[in-house]
Scaffold this active site. Sequence first.
Site, PDB file in Angstrom:
ATOM      1  N   THR A   1      -0.064   0.007   5.238  1.00 14.55           N
ATOM      2  CA  THR A   1       0.549   0.186   6.563  1.00 14.55           C
ATOM      3  C   THR A   1       0.370  -1.062   7.421  1.00 14.55           C
ATOM      4  O   THR A   1       1.302  -1.509   8.089  1.00 14.55           O
ATOM      5  CB  THR A   1      -0.062   1.399   7.285  1.00 14.55           C
TER       6      THR A   1
ATOM      7  N   ASP B   1      -5.697   7.043   1.583  1.00 20.53           N
ATOM      8  CA  ASP B   1      -4.948   5.873   1.108  1.00 20.53           C
ATOM      9  C   ASP B   1      -5.083   5.734  -0.402  1.00 20.53           C
ATOM     10  O   ASP B   1      -4.126   5.452  -1.120  1.00 20.53           O
ATOM     11  CB  ASP B   1      -5.474   4.587   1.779  1.00 20.53           C
TER      12      ASP B   1
END
Length: 558
Positions: free
Chosen positions: A98, A390
């Site tokens: 991100t 993640d």
Amino acid sequence: MAQQMGNQPLIVLSEDSQRTSGKDAQSMNIQAGKAVAESVRTTLGPKGMDKMLVDSTGNVIVTNDGVTLLSEMEIDHPAADMIVEVAETQEDEVGDGTTSAVVIAGELLSQAEELLDQDIHATTLAQGYRQAAEEATEALEEVAIDVEEDDDEILEQIAATAMTGKGAESARDLLSRLVVEAVQAVADDDGVDTDNIKVEKVVGGSIENSELVEGVIIDKERVSDSMPYFAEDADVAIIDGDLEIKETEIDAEVNVTDPDQLEQFLEQEEQQLKEMAEGIAAAGADVVFVDGGIDDMAQHYLAQEGIIAVRRVKASDQSQLARATGATPVSSVDDLTEDDLGFAGSVAQKEIAGDQRIFVEDVDDAKAVTLILRGGTDHVIDEVDRAIEDSLGVVRTTLEDGKVVAGGGAPEVDLSLSLRDYADSVGGREQLAVEAFADALEVIPRTLAENAGLDPIDSLVELRADHDAGDTSSGLDAYTGDTIDMAEEGVYEPLRVKTQAIESATEAAVMLLRIDDVIAAGDLAVADDDDDEDMPAGGPGGMGGGMGGMGGGMGGMM
């Protein structure tokens, strides 16, 4: 918007509206996008720093995670919001990368700013950027490495790379192994649904005490102390309703004329509840999980039958239980048959860090698993949880796509060189946009070097030299400052993390560059460089200080 008619200006927009046009609008949007990228830039890489966010109620979040930062920051500038969407898309699609996606978007805008100043049209820029992104995606495919589903070593390295620089780093070998085991356990023919991996956060102990339970942990206790603590080789029933007497939906009035009638009523209710318990026992269930409540009398009869009962089980827990044990949820006891029961080798109430929970383990084929995360404090454990999210995302993506690339800034340097070669074949002014795109990608290795306290120019020169010599997986070791072969070092990222970051960053940058007019219904504020206070859109003096009633402040708009 004012238009002169005779001597009288015609007011089209409301007095509260603000309008920024042309170069001012582009400049404002670019500044907003760059500001968002700058806010997360220092978190990138293994030596990235953390941010502390304190919300209006005093809640504190300490994080290194780009999407968490951006979604928790109260951003109310529309252009900045579009950059935040890049991070959110990246998180939904692949779960990691991100910060990289946002930093690339910010750098694309920064490079565009210089070209706009040279009077290159935004549409030309947009066209060049899109061509460059397409070429970059194809070039990435060429350097991608194939990974087999059962290649545990590479999968663990991918999981560890996603955790690097986040709070989980101290125990990342253990956690990456648990992540890979969890994802492999829930993988089936339809792909990998990480919703089937439940993450249970338990404060107490250290991160090293984290473990994977092949089965489900329900954060509840059995309803009655007179029920058994555990059941071996248990048949499990799941009831999507209550074990209570239903209230009548019609308002009815019953006149009881003597105590015997009341006694009959109570006996009848008791009999119904007893039959419910007997029905569960008759189906052969040893454990029952109920969505709603369980009447006290029903608890008594279930305990007599030696059945463990758990009430008010969340719908998400129920679907995990069904998946893990193979049980079929039924809406009432009347529908329950032996075929609806699932199986678990062990169902037990155990204590973990002072809390009682129900463990459903030793299932035949654990298609739902639970990861118990331990940590010293709430803040530590929350950050480990974000790192695990993640990590689960990248392992899932790798299993689905089977392709990875080296990390450490290697793919970006490689792409940058490829795009410069490609730019020569692009005609017209778009060539400059492709070159700007190539420069923008180098922001990743440059930022990695800066965050590690290294000289970004020296690092970039070394990396370029290595890639020129044909070493496509040469990346930056943030700990030593050397350029090393990232594939040999085991630093991998899924191919889709990179392609998605480039695609979404390009789309957002292109969309912002094509805007030449911002018309806001109310006050549009952008924080100035000194962060003293908000200033009107378009910078100090850019908008005629709040537009002067949209008439006098518009100047050239008349």
